[in-house]
Design a protein around this motif. Sequence first.
Motif, PDB file in Angstrom:
ATOM      1  N   HIS A  50       0.811  -1.219   0.000  1.00  0.00           N
ATOM      2  CA  HIS A  50       0.000   0.000   0.000  1.00  0.00           C
ATOM      3  C   HIS A  50       0.846   1.272   0.000  1.00  0.00           C
ATOM      4  O   HIS A  50       0.486   2.251  -0.647  1.00  0.00           O
ATOM      5  N   LEU A  51       1.968   1.263   0.744  1.00  0.00           N
ATOM      6  CA  LEU A  51       2.768   2.491   0.879  1.00  0.00           C
ATOM      7  C   LEU A  51       3.852   2.623  -0.185  1.00  0.00           C
ATOM      8  O   LEU A  51       4.192   3.729  -0.585  1.00  0.00           O
ATOM      9  N   LEU A  52       4.423   1.507  -0.634  1.00  0.00           N
ATOM     10  CA  LEU A  52       5.462   1.544  -1.668  1.00  0.00           C
ATOM     11  C   LEU A  52       4.923   1.115  -3.026  1.00  0.00           C
ATOM     12  O   LEU A  52       5.650   1.173  -4.027  1.00  0.00           O
ATOM     13  N   LYS A  53       3.676   0.676  -3.039  1.00  0.00           N
ATOM     14  CA  LYS A  53       2.982   0.302  -4.283  1.00  0.00           C
ATOM     15  C   LYS A  53       3.649  -0.851  -5.020  1.00  0.00           C
ATOM     16  O   LYS A  53       3.648  -0.899  -6.243  1.00  0.00           O
ATOM     17  N   ARG A  54       4.258  -1.766  -4.274  1.00  0.00           N
ATOM     18  CA  ARG A  54       4.744  -2.998  -4.874  1.00  0.00           C
ATOM     19  C   ARG A  54       4.609  -4.136  -3.881  1.00  0.00           C
ATOM     20  O   ARG A  54       5.042  -4.016  -2.728  1.00  0.00           O
ATOM     21  N   LYS A  55       4.021  -5.225  -4.337  1.00  0.00           N
ATOM     22  CA  LYS A  55       3.873  -6.406  -3.481  1.00  0.00           C
ATOM     23  C   LYS A  55       5.185  -7.178  -3.466  1.00  0.00           C
ATOM     24  O   LYS A  55       5.796  -7.384  -4.516  1.00  0.00           O
ATOM     25  N   PRO A  56       5.644  -7.613  -2.305  1.00  0.00           N
ATOM     26  CA  PRO A  56       6.915  -8.355  -2.245  1.00  0.00           C
ATOM     27  C   PRO A  56       6.837  -9.657  -3.045  1.00  0.00           C
ATOM     28  O   PRO A  56       5.801 -10.324  -3.065  1.00  0.00           O
ATOM     29  N   ASP A  57       7.954  -9.983  -3.700  1.00  0.00           N
ATOM     30  CA  ASP A  57       8.021 -11.250  -4.436  1.00  0.00           C
ATOM     31  C   ASP A  57       8.208 -12.427  -3.487  1.00  0.00           C
ATOM     32  O   ASP A  57       7.670 -13.513  -3.713  1.00  0.00           O
ATOM     33  N   ILE A  58       8.996 -12.204  -2.436  1.00  0.00           N
ATOM     34  CA  ILE A  58       9.324 -13.273  -1.481  1.00  0.00           C
ATOM     35  C   ILE A  58       9.422 -12.651  -0.088  1.00  0.00           C
ATOM     36  O   ILE A  58       9.864 -11.505   0.063  1.00  0.00           O
ATOM     37  N   ILE A  59       8.993 -13.397   0.924  1.00  0.00           N
ATOM     38  CA  ILE A  59       9.161 -12.972   2.314  1.00  0.00           C
ATOM     39  C   ILE A  59      10.441 -13.617   2.860  1.00  0.00           C
ATOM     40  O   ILE A  59      10.624 -14.832   2.759  1.00  0.00           O
ATOM     41  N   THR A  60      11.342 -12.800   3.395  1.00  0.00           N
ATOM     42  CA  THR A  60      12.617 -13.304   3.939  1.00  0.00           C
ATOM     43  C   THR A  60      12.680 -13.019   5.442  1.00  0.00           C
ATOM     44  O   THR A  60      13.175 -11.978   5.859  1.00  0.00           O
ATOM     45  N   PRO A  61      12.165 -13.928   6.276  1.00  0.00           N
ATOM     46  CA  PRO A  61      12.150 -13.694   7.732  1.00  0.00           C
ATOM     47  C   PRO A  61      13.564 -13.572   8.298  1.00  0.00           C
ATOM     48  O   PRO A  61      14.515 -14.153   7.774  1.00  0.00           O
ATOM     49  N   ASN A  62      13.672 -12.831   9.383  1.00  0.00           N
ATOM     50  CA  ASN A  62      14.964 -12.662  10.047  1.00  0.00           C
ATOM     51  C   ASN A  62      15.256 -13.842  10.958  1.00  0.00           C
ATOM     52  O   ASN A  62      14.369 -14.315  11.676  1.00  0.00           O
ATOM     53  N   GLY A  63      16.485 -14.301  10.934  1.00  0.00           N
ATOM     54  CA  GLY A  63      16.898 -15.398  11.803  1.00  0.00           C
ATOM     55  C   GLY A  63      17.906 -14.948  12.836  1.00  0.00           C
ATOM     56  O   GLY A  63      18.218 -13.762  12.976  1.00  0.00           O
ATOM     57  N   LEU A  64      18.417 -15.901  13.587  1.00  0.00           N
ATOM     58  CA  LEU A  64      19.442 -15.653  14.600  1.00  0.00           C
ATOM     59  C   LEU A  64      20.525 -16.713  14.469  1.00  0.00           C
ATOM     60  O   LEU A  64      20.273 -17.814  13.978  1.00  0.00           O
ATOM     61  N   ASN A  65      21.713 -16.357  14.922  1.00  0.00           N
ATOM     62  CA  ASN A  65      22.780 -17.346  15.015  1.00  0.00           C
ATOM     63  C   ASN A  65      22.539 -18.137  16.306  1.00  0.00           C
ATOM     64  O   ASN A  65      23.041 -17.797  17.363  1.00  0.00           O
ATOM     65  N   VAL A  66      21.711 -19.180  16.187  1.00  0.00           N
ATOM     66  CA  VAL A  66      21.273 -19.920  17.372  1.00  0.00           C
ATOM     67  C   VAL A  66      22.458 -20.526  18.122  1.00  0.00           C
ATOM     68  O   VAL A  66      22.437 -20.656  19.343  1.00  0.00           O
ATOM     69  N   LYS A  67      23.504 -20.861  17.403  1.00  0.00           N
ATOM     70  CA  LYS A  67      24.685 -21.466  18.042  1.00  0.00           C
ATOM     71  C   LYS A  67      25.285 -20.537  19.090  1.00  0.00           C
ATOM     72  O   LYS A  67      25.803 -20.966  20.116  1.00  0.00           O
ATOM     73  N   LYS A  68      25.175 -19.211  18.841  1.00  0.00           N
ATOM     74  CA  LYS A  68      25.703 -18.226  19.793  1.00  0.00           C
ATOM     75  C   LYS A  68      24.966 -18.297  21.129  1.00  0.00           C
ATOM     76  O   LYS A  68      25.552 -18.120  22.197  1.00  0.00           O
ATOM     77  N   PHE A  69      23.649 -18.546  21.080  1.00  0.00           N
ATOM     78  CA  PHE A  69      22.840 -18.577  22.296  1.00  0.00           C
ATOM     79  C   PHE A  69      22.702 -19.976  22.884  1.00  0.00           C
ATOM     80  O   PHE A  69      22.187 -20.136  23.986  1.00  0.00           O
ATOM     81  N   ALA A  70      23.123 -20.992  22.123  1.00  0.00           N
ATOM     82  CA  ALA A  70      22.870 -22.376  22.540  1.00  0.00           C
ATOM     83  C   ALA A  70      23.545 -22.680  23.873  1.00  0.00           C
ATOM     84  O   ALA A  70      24.716 -22.368  24.081  1.00  0.00           O
ATOM     85  N   ALA A  71      22.787 -23.274  24.775  1.00  0.00           N
ATOM     86  CA  ALA A  71      23.332 -23.683  26.063  1.00  0.00           C
ATOM     87  C   ALA A  71      23.074 -25.160  26.313  1.00  0.00           C
ATOM     88  O   ALA A  71      23.249 -25.650  27.427  1.00  0.00           O
ATOM     89  N   LEU A  72      22.639 -25.871  25.259  1.00  0.00           N
ATOM     90  CA  LEU A  72      22.332 -27.301  25.347  1.00  0.00           C
ATOM     91  C   LEU A  72      21.414 -27.556  26.540  1.00  0.00           C
ATOM     92  O   LEU A  72      20.328 -27.016  26.627  1.00  0.00           O
TER      93      LEU A  72
END
Length: 536
Positions: free
Chosen positions: A116-138
Motif C-alpha cells: 500500500h505504501l510503496l505500491k509494490r507487493k513483495p516477491d518473497i518474504i525473507t524472515p529474520n533469523g538468529l545465530n542460534v549457536k551463539k545462544f545455545a546452552a544445550l
Amino acid sequence: MVAKFIEEFRSEVVNFSDAKPRVCAHFHEWLAGVGLVMLRMRNIDVATIFTTHATLLGRFLCAGAVDFYNNLDKFDIDGEAGKRGIYHRYCMERCCAHLAHTFTTVSEITGVEAEHLLKRKPDIITPNGLNVKKFAALHEFQNLHALSKERINDFIRGHFYGFMDFDLDKTLYFFIAGRYEFGNKGADLYIEALARLNHYMKASGTDKTVIAFIIFPAKTNNFNIESLRGQAITKALRDTIHDIQAKIGKRMYEVCLTGRLPEASELLLKEETVRLKRCIYAAQRETLPPITTHNVCDDHTDPVLNALRRCHLFNDTHDRVKVIFHPEFLSVSNPLFGMDYEEFVRGCHLGVFPSYYEPWGYTPAECTVMGIPSVTTNLSGFGCFMAEHIADPMSYGIYIIDRRYIGLEESVRQLAQNLFEFVQLNRRQRIIQRNRTERLSELLDWRILGSYYRQARQHALRLVYPELAVEEAAGAGRLNYPRPLSEPPSPTSSRATTPAPSEHGSDDEDSIDSEAELEELGVGGGSVNGSTTSSR
C-alpha cells in the motif's frame, strides 16, 4: 561508491570465468538502496534484490497514533510523507522497491504495508533469523536461568531495601526492552495491563509478586541516588554478615575441640550484635522504592513515567506488581545490574512485547532461543511467523495478543489475562514451558531461514538470466510444530513399587502437574485452581 565497485567487479570477473558471469547484488534498506538505483541507471548487467525491514512512512505514521492498519488503503502517502519531512527518503525507498528485480520484506505484515505504501507487493518474504549457536546452552539453559535470576535478585534486594516484604522465591520477573518508541513498542499496553494484573493479583489474594522491568534508553542526568544508596547498603550488610560468619565459624571450631557444644553467647558477641543492628538501622527508610533507576530529564513529559503515574504503580507495599524503569541499555559495566542484556534476559521469566508496529521483532526471538517465554502480537512479523508454523503457540510459551482485529480495550484485557494466567503457573509448569520454548530455536536458525534468501537470489537471477537453469530452493514451510503432548511426571505403574508410596494429593505441586498433563493427553478434564493450565 558501492555501485562503482560492483560495476568494476562485474567488468573484471569476465577475465576469471569461462562461462558468462552472473552476478547478484542484495541491498537492505533505502540507504544502501542508493547503490541499487545507480546500478540500474547505468544498465549494469547485475541481478538486484531490495529488502525493506520496515517502511519509513509506516514507522512515522504509527508513531503518530493513527489507526494505521485499518486505513492502509486510505492514506495520501505523498502528502503524509511531505507533512513529516521525509518525502525525499520515502521517494528513495519507493524507487529502490520498484527498480529492484526482486523485492522482499521480512514478514507478511510488512508485505501488506509495502504493497500500500510503496505500491509494490513483495516477491518473497525473507524472515529474520538468529545465530542460534551463539545462544545455545544445550542442557544448561535452565541452570543459566537460575544463576542469572540470582544476579537480578541481588539488584532487587538493593532497590527495595526497607520494603523487602515479599518472598524472592515467589517473585516473577517480566520485562520489555527496545528502542524508546512508546506506542510502537506497546509500552502503553504493557503498563495498562500491569495495572490490571496488579488488581487481579490483589483480588485473588496470591502470595506471588511480579517485578516488571521497562528498559528503554532515555535522556538522563545520572543514576538515582536512592538506587545507588540501596546497592551500597545491601553490600555493606552482606560484607558485615560474611565477616561475622567467618568469626563465628572459627569460635565454634575452637569450642567444639574442647568436647562441648558452644553457647549462643559464645558465638555472637555483643559488639557483633551492635554491628548488625547498625546495618539493619541503615537499611530502614520511609520513602517508597523509586520507580526509576535514573534521574530522567523532563520527567514530567516522559511517556513511561506519566503512564506509571496515571496507573498508580508506585511500588507501594500492598501492590503485588512492582515496576522499575531503567532508561539505559544494560551492560556489564552498569554499577546497578553488572550484567549484559543476554544474561538479564536469561534471568527473567517472561518477555512482554505487545508491539503495534514491529516488522519482525528480534527481542521475542532472542527470548525464544534462550528458552524464555514471551508475549508478542499479530501485528509483529515474529508473531505472524510463529502462528503460521506452530499449531498452538501458547503451549510453547509464545503468547500472541490480537491487536489487529479487536479494539484497544479488548487487547489490554487479553494481555492482562495472559499475564495473570502465567503468574498462576507453579515452578514445575514454568520449567516445562521453558523447555518447550527452547525447542523452537531451530525454527529461528539462519541455517533454516537462509533458504528464503536463496529463493530471493534465484528469483532475481532467473529474471535477469532466463537461460539459467536454477533449481528452486525450498523454504522453511516443512517446519511445523504440533501441539505438544506431555507425559505425566512419572508412570502410574511405577508408583506402587516404591517402598512407601505417597498418599494421593500429598504433594500439591505434583498433583497439579499430573492433572494438567493428563488433561493435555485428553485423559482428564476440568480446570486447576479455577483456571485452565493444561497447555501453559
